[in-house]
Design a protein around this motif. Structure first.
Motif, PDB file in Angstrom:
ATOM      1  N   GLY A 102       0.801  -1.215   0.000  1.00 56.32           N
ATOM      2  CA  GLY A 102       0.000   0.000   0.000  1.00 56.32           C
ATOM      3  C   GLY A 102       0.835   1.267   0.000  1.00 56.32           C
ATOM      4  O   GLY A 102       0.474   2.250   0.626  1.00 56.32           O
ATOM      5  N   GLY A 103       1.976   1.245  -0.690  1.00 53.93           N
ATOM      6  CA  GLY A 103       2.826   2.418  -0.776  1.00 53.93           C
ATOM      7  C   GLY A 103       3.791   2.596   0.387  1.00 53.93           C
ATOM      8  O   GLY A 103       4.621   3.486   0.374  1.00 53.93           O
ATOM      9  N   LYS A 104       3.695   1.752   1.403  1.00 54.09           N
ATOM     10  CA  LYS A 104       4.601   1.829   2.551  1.00 54.09           C
ATOM     11  C   LYS A 104       5.633   0.714   2.447  1.00 54.09           C
ATOM     12  O   LYS A 104       5.315  -0.399   2.051  1.00 54.09           O
ATOM     13  N   GLU A 105       6.861   1.028   2.820  1.00 51.30           N
ATOM     14  CA  GLU A 105       7.921   0.033   2.771  1.00 51.30           C
ATOM     15  C   GLU A 105       8.223  -0.488   4.174  1.00 51.30           C
ATOM     16  O   GLU A 105       8.331   0.286   5.121  1.00 51.30           O
ATOM     17  N   HIS A 164       5.391  -8.348  12.660  1.00 51.11           N
ATOM     18  CA  HIS A 164       4.073  -7.718  12.779  1.00 51.11           C
ATOM     19  C   HIS A 164       4.132  -6.202  12.585  1.00 51.11           C
ATOM     20  O   HIS A 164       3.390  -5.461  13.233  1.00 51.11           O
ATOM     21  N   GLN A 165       5.008  -5.767  11.678  1.00 55.39           N
ATOM     22  CA  GLN A 165       5.063  -4.346  11.324  1.00 55.39           C
ATOM     23  C   GLN A 165       3.798  -3.931  10.580  1.00 55.39           C
ATOM     24  O   GLN A 165       3.486  -2.748  10.474  1.00 55.39           O
ATOM     25  N   PHE A 166       3.100  -4.909  10.042  1.00 57.44           N
ATOM     26  CA  PHE A 166       1.820  -4.709   9.360  1.00 57.44           C
ATOM     27  C   PHE A 166       0.933  -5.880   9.738  1.00 57.44           C
ATOM     28  O   PHE A 166       1.403  -6.925  10.180  1.00 57.44           O
ATOM     29  N   THR A 167      -0.359  -5.696   9.583  1.00 57.36           N
ATOM     30  CA  THR A 167      -1.313  -6.738   9.945  1.00 57.36           C
ATOM     31  C   THR A 167      -1.622  -7.632   8.752  1.00 57.36           C
ATOM     32  O   THR A 167      -1.306  -7.294   7.596  1.00 57.36           O
ATOM     33  N   ALA A 168      -2.252  -8.741   9.049  1.00 57.55           N
ATOM     34  CA  ALA A 168      -2.718  -9.632   7.982  1.00 57.55           C
ATOM     35  C   ALA A 168      -3.673  -8.870   7.070  1.00 57.55           C
ATOM     36  O   ALA A 168      -3.612  -9.007   5.843  1.00 57.55           O
ATOM     37  N   ASP A 169      -4.544  -8.061   7.653  1.00 56.80           N
ATOM     38  CA  ASP A 169      -5.485  -7.272   6.847  1.00 56.80           C
ATOM     39  C   ASP A 169      -4.755  -6.283   5.947  1.00 56.80           C
ATOM     40  O   ASP A 169      -5.146  -6.083   4.797  1.00 56.80           O
ATOM     41  N   ASP A 170      -3.687  -5.642   6.463  1.00 58.70           N
ATOM     42  CA  ASP A 170      -2.899  -4.733   5.622  1.00 58.70           C
ATOM     43  C   ASP A 170      -2.365  -5.470   4.402  1.00 58.70           C
ATOM     44  O   ASP A 170      -2.446  -4.974   3.278  1.00 58.70           O
ATOM     45  N   LEU A 171      -1.820  -6.657   4.636  1.00 62.24           N
ATOM     46  CA  LEU A 171      -1.265  -7.461   3.550  1.00 62.24           C
ATOM     47  C   LEU A 171      -2.353  -7.885   2.571  1.00 62.24           C
ATOM     48  O   LEU A 171      -2.221  -7.714   1.356  1.00 62.24           O
ATOM     49  N   LEU A 172      -3.440  -8.409   3.091  1.00 67.28           N
ATOM     50  CA  LEU A 172      -4.524  -8.909   2.242  1.00 67.28           C
ATOM     51  C   LEU A 172      -5.205  -7.806   1.444  1.00 67.28           C
ATOM     52  O   LEU A 172      -5.601  -8.021   0.296  1.00 67.28           O
ATOM     53  N   ASP A 173      -5.327  -6.633   2.035  1.00 70.01           N
ATOM     54  CA  ASP A 173      -6.051  -5.544   1.376  1.00 70.01           C
ATOM     55  C   ASP A 173      -5.185  -4.708   0.435  1.00 70.01           C
ATOM     56  O   ASP A 173      -5.727  -4.024  -0.430  1.00 70.01           O
ATOM     57  N   ASN A 174      -3.864  -4.765   0.601  1.00 69.75           N
ATOM     58  CA  ASN A 174      -3.012  -3.836  -0.130  1.00 69.75           C
ATOM     59  C   ASN A 174      -1.888  -4.453  -0.944  1.00 69.75           C
ATOM     60  O   ASN A 174      -1.137  -3.734  -1.588  1.00 69.75           O
ATOM     61  N   PRO A 178      -0.729  -6.875  -4.118  1.00 73.29           N
ATOM     62  CA  PRO A 178      -1.322  -7.424  -5.341  1.00 73.29           C
ATOM     63  C   PRO A 178      -1.384  -8.954  -5.330  1.00 73.29           C
ATOM     64  O   PRO A 178      -0.393  -9.622  -5.008  1.00 73.29           O
ATOM     65  N   SER A 179      -2.516  -9.468  -5.670  1.00 80.50           N
ATOM     66  CA  SER A 179      -2.713 -10.927  -5.657  1.00 80.50           C
ATOM     67  C   SER A 179      -1.783 -11.641  -6.631  1.00 80.50           C
ATOM     68  O   SER A 179      -1.318 -12.744  -6.348  1.00 80.50           O
ATOM     69  N   ASN A 180      -1.475 -10.998  -7.761  1.00 82.38           N
ATOM     70  CA  ASN A 180      -0.622 -11.660  -8.749  1.00 82.38           C
ATOM     71  C   ASN A 180       0.844 -11.729  -8.318  1.00 82.38           C
ATOM     72  O   ASN A 180       1.647 -12.377  -8.970  1.00 82.38           O
ATOM     73  N   GLN A 181       1.192 -11.085  -7.207  1.00 79.34           N
ATOM     74  CA  GLN A 181       2.551 -11.139  -6.676  1.00 79.34           C
ATOM     75  C   GLN A 181       2.645 -11.946  -5.383  1.00 79.34           C
ATOM     76  O   GLN A 181       3.725 -12.122  -4.830  1.00 79.34           O
ATOM     77  N   PHE A 182       1.513 -12.450  -4.905  1.00 79.62           N
ATOM     78  CA  PHE A 182       1.493 -13.102  -3.598  1.00 79.62           C
ATOM     79  C   PHE A 182       2.327 -14.386  -3.570  1.00 79.62           C
ATOM     80  O   PHE A 182       3.086 -14.616  -2.625  1.00 79.62           O
ATOM     81  N   LYS A 219      19.106 -10.618   0.621  1.00 80.11           N
ATOM     82  CA  LYS A 219      19.109  -9.369  -0.128  1.00 80.11           C
ATOM     83  C   LYS A 219      17.903  -9.298  -1.058  1.00 80.11           C
ATOM     84  O   LYS A 219      18.055  -9.048  -2.250  1.00 80.11           O
ATOM     85  N   LYS A 220      16.741  -9.509  -0.562  1.00 73.21           N
ATOM     86  CA  LYS A 220      15.559  -9.548  -1.421  1.00 73.21           C
ATOM     87  C   LYS A 220      14.652  -8.360  -1.143  1.00 73.21           C
ATOM     88  O   LYS A 220      14.476  -7.928  -0.012  1.00 73.21           O
ATOM     89  N   GLN A 221      14.058  -7.863  -2.219  1.00 68.28           N
ATOM     90  CA  GLN A 221      13.068  -6.801  -2.125  1.00 68.28           C
ATOM     91  C   GLN A 221      11.832  -7.241  -2.866  1.00 68.28           C
ATOM     92  O   GLN A 221      11.921  -7.681  -4.007  1.00 68.28           O
ATOM     93  N   ILE A 222      10.703  -7.153  -2.206  1.00 69.54           N
ATOM     94  CA  ILE A 222       9.446  -7.532  -2.814  1.00 69.54           C
ATOM     95  C   ILE A 222       8.642  -6.261  -2.997  1.00 69.54           C
ATOM     96  O   ILE A 222       8.361  -5.571  -2.035  1.00 69.54           O
ATOM     97  N   THR A 223       8.307  -5.943  -4.232  1.00 69.44           N
ATOM     98  CA  THR A 223       7.603  -4.699  -4.494  1.00 69.44           C
ATOM     99  C   THR A 223       6.320  -4.966  -5.239  1.00 69.44           C
ATOM    100  O   THR A 223       6.174  -5.968  -5.930  1.00 69.44           O
TER     101      THR A 223
END
Length: 94
Positions: A7-10, A55-65, A67-71, A88-92
């Protein structure tokens, strides 16, 4: 280091500690010997990802924000890192 954008937050996980590995192993052990449905496997993956990122983000944050095609890529990347990747991985979002 793992990085993820949701959701735009890293969010960053500087390294995978032995505690993180143990927490993931516990989540997996809790379902050992059980036949999980696809939905239960999906939910377990979400639980693992939020645990790995402390837990820097919630399950809901992940599920709602996220992209499903990157899950699937996200799950594979996180699990590879937990099990001894190069760190050394970045998931965007795409």
């Amino acid at each position: 280091m793992l990085k993820i954008k949701i959701g735009g937050k890293e969010f960053t996980k500087p390294f995978i500690s032995a505690r993180t590995l143990r927490n993931v192993m516990k989540i997996l052990a809790d379902s050992e010997g059980k036949e999980l449905s696809t939905l239960e496997q999906f939910d377990q993956s979400v639980e693992i990802i939020t645990a790995v990122f402390d837990h820097q983000f919630t399950a809901d944050d992940l599920l709602d924000n996220f992209p499903s095609n990157q899950f699937t890529n996200l799950v594979e990347t996180v699990m590879n890192e937990v099990m001894g990747g190069d760190g050394k991985k970045q998931i965007t979002e795409k």
